[in-house]
Scaffold this active site. Structure first.
Site, PDB file in Angstrom:
ATOM      1  N   HIS A  57      -9.238  -6.076  10.866  1.00  0.00           N
ATOM      2  CA  HIS A  57      -9.989  -5.810   9.644  1.00  0.00           C
ATOM      3  C   HIS A  57     -11.604  -5.098  10.008  1.00  0.00           C
ATOM      4  CE1 HIS A  57      -6.998  -8.762   8.728  1.00  0.00           C
ATOM      5  NE2 HIS A  57      -6.642  -8.303   7.466  1.00  0.00           N
ATOM      6  N   GLU A  79       0.694  -1.325  -0.089  1.00  0.00           N
ATOM      7  CA  GLU A  79      -0.077  -0.098  -0.116  1.00  0.00           C
ATOM      8  C   GLU A  79       0.847   1.304  -0.196  1.00  0.00           C
ATOM      9  OE1 GLU A  79      -2.665  -3.271   0.795  1.00  0.00           O
ATOM     10  OE2 GLU A  79      -0.748  -2.652   1.628  1.00  0.00           O
TER      11      GLU A  79
END
Length: 359
Positions: A156, A87
């Site tokens: 998450h 990322e």
């Protein structure tokens, strides 16, 4: 529990009633949130050759959530770019492309993974225009699912609305309906500044009514403009994103007990639509915020604090309250997870305490 596909749930039917009035029994055009995002991306790629999408598996695999399905075959390798699982790397590349005059759409498979790139987002994208005295804008869109889904575990399942809302230089949107998603994404792509769009995996399959206006290829939602989803006179309920359908269902429960709640769908978190919020509080004299994030330093905290600091505070007949997620890491168990974020019955119970018997 909301039904995520097939037959419309009560909250979705309520949306139809609110959007179409007495004619809601007529078949209305509906669209899933996934299709709303897909159509908006397709139209923006066709409109401007400077727009491109990059992220993990967005191209050949058609996207993890199939939001970009078929776009790689249609537009090719230069417009949809698969990246490694890094990322920080592809986010930095996207920011560089924006500085060079392109309009990248940077997809995070989940905003939990955006923590790997937060230096790029906060110190790169958000600050460049200011630090260059207005010479170098960063027209970039960061998008992907935010918050919890089902049984994904604590790492998450976090809501990052308050995190990104905190940062000067970013614009932050948290859509709820299919019209919200189409209009928010198109507005973000065309905006000269970096825009964070916080989506919901649990809403991707959900269908909402869409108007002919929303299907126009140039339909946008003004960044910084909220929407009154349901008018009311006894209490203002302010929500965003995944919390909106539950809040509307909660308002439906309250209506059955004689409490008319006004529901404001924020849509934009930075900037916030203070005019709409203040106007509603002046009418209802009671306020409750609803969000799926943690209570400390959250979206609701900012709203309640700002109400306290402005003359509209004197319009309140009861303390403003926050209905939030539970202040713990998200449990892995789906049954426990369900009870960790506000649902319609939680919202209704909280609101009744604010209203008391003086309505």
């Amino acid at each position: 529990m909301l039904h995520l596909c097939g037959k419309l749930s009560n909250s979705q039917l309520l949306f139809q009633r609110l959007h179409y009035g007495k004619s809601f029994f007529r078949p209305a055009t509906t669209m899933s949130v996934r299709d709303a995002l897909h159509s908006a991306l397709d139209e923006e790629l066709a409109r401007d050759e400077k727009v491109f999408i990059m992220g993990e598996e967005v191209a050949q695999f058609d996207g993890v959530y199939k939001v970009t399905k078929g776009l790689w075959k249609k537009y090719g390798d230069k417009r949809l770019i698969d990246t490694p699982i890094t990322e920080a790397g592809f986010c930095g590349i996207a920011i560089g492309a924006a500085l060079a005059g392109l309009r990248p759409i940077c997809e995070f498979m989940t905003y939990n993974f955006s923590m790997q790139a937060i230096d790029r987002v906060v110190n790169g994208a958000a600050k460049n225009l200011y630090m260059s005295a207005g010479r170098y804008p960063v027209p970039i869109v960061f998008r992907g699912p935010n918050g919890n889904a089902k049984g994904l575990g604590a790492q998450h399942s976090q809501c990052f609305a308050a995190w990104y809302m905190h940062v000067p230089g970013l614009k932050v949107m948290s859509p709820s309906t299919s019209e919200d998603y189409r209009g928010a994404l198109k507005a973000a792509v065309r905006d000269p500044d970096p825009v964070v769009i916080l989506e919901s995996e649990l809403l991707y399959n959900m269908e909402f009514p869409v108007s002919d206006e929303a299907m126009d290829k140039d339909f946008t939602i003004p960044i910084g403009k909220a929407k009154v989803e349901k008018p009311g006179k006894h209490i203002t309920l302010i929500c965003h994103g995944q919390a909106t359908p539950y809040t509307l269902k909660g308002a439906e429960i309250l209506a059955g007990e004689g409490i008319e709640a006004e529901v404001i769908n924020l849509r934009s978190l930075r900037p916030l639509d203070w005019e709409t919020i203040f106007k509603s509080v002046e009418k209802t004299h009671r306020l409750m915020t609803v969000e799926f994030g943690w209570p400390r330093c959250g979206v609701g905290s900012e709203i309640v604090a700002t109400i306290m600091e402005n003359p509209v505070f004197f319009q309140l007949d009861a303390p403003a309250v926050r209905c939030t997620g539970v202040d713990v890491p998200m449990p892995y168990s789906e049954k426990i997870e369900y009870e960790c974020t506000p649902k319609d019955h939680h919202i209704a119970e909280f609101a009744k305490k604010v209203c008391g018997s003086k309505i």
